[in-house]
Design an enzyme around this catalytic site. Sequence first.
Site, PDB file in Angstrom:
ATOM      1  N   PRO A 179      47.930  36.563  32.700  1.00  0.00           N
ATOM      2  CG  PRO A 179      49.555  38.200  32.398  1.00  0.00           C
ATOM      3  CD  PRO A 179      49.329  36.722  32.287  1.00  0.00           C
ATOM      4  CD  GLU A 180      41.196  36.492  33.733  1.00  0.00           C
ATOM      5  OE1 GLU A 180      40.143  36.864  33.182  1.00  0.00           O
ATOM      6  OE2 GLU A 180      41.214  35.708  34.699  1.00  0.00           O
ATOM      7  NE  ARG A 186      43.955  27.781  33.287  1.00  0.00           N
ATOM      8  CZ  ARG A 186      43.964  29.039  32.800  1.00  0.00           C
ATOM      9  NH1 ARG A 186      43.963  29.249  31.492  1.00  0.00           N
ATOM     10  NH2 ARG A 186      43.981  30.073  33.618  1.00  0.00           N
TER      11      ARG A 186
END
Length: 270
Positions: free
Chosen positions: A2-3, A259
Amino acid sequence: MPEGHTLHRLAKLHHQRFAGGPVRVSSPQGRFADGAALIDGRTLTRAEAWGKHLLHHYDSGVTLHVHLGLYGKFTESAVPMPDPVGEVRMRLIGAGRKGEPYGTDLRGPTACEILLAPEVDALTSRLGPDPLRRDADPDRAWSRISRSQRPLGALLMDQKVLAGVGNVYRAEVLFRHNISPYRPGKSLTRPEWDAMWLDLVALMKTGVRRGLMHVVRPEHDHGAPSYAPDRPRTYVYRRAGDPCRLCGTTVAHAVMDARNLFWCPTCQPG
């Protein structure tokens, strides 16, 4: 993972539902039993978020710190709550100032721990400015970015530089400002940084308000569908191999600091 906007939504929800009254806290799984005992029956005074960290402050002076990580999730529920299902790290029930009881279960977090005030200060001091916080100082991030040879794609994901920005906001804000993720931080101009910061503030506030990351400008929000049926369209995030929404160039993909990275080589040259 989650950001930041997700954690700010949670903090706002938990403050509305639980702050101002005592809460009952337990650990059905058992792994947070000692911590739960320290805050069970205490009054939650304030819930806030800093980047990807959720903080519940209690009248006893201790703070509950939660980092959801990749797999953590809160499940909200009316009261009475059903019996716990699965590995529930923490169950919290309270009524707050409004007197309407609610409950929430936390599963799978990276961190669920009790911190004392000096430990909270140590945590927040090592985080960069959070675009969603009123006390955020974008000059702190600029100071680190403008002196760094690291690529901007890595710097924007470094929580010590900028708190709360994750893979989606990283990819999309760089696209929106025609900046290559491979440009060194020190090559960024101050006007470019100021524009990116203001854009992140606006985009992340929209994420808090709507609960989803809306990153495509209205005039471009058409054509190819999103990467998932329950998500708004993106410019480049998870669109590797698809044509850019603006120029038609194939969206590129690479791995940066473990990433996934997405960008348009034409719209983001350099």
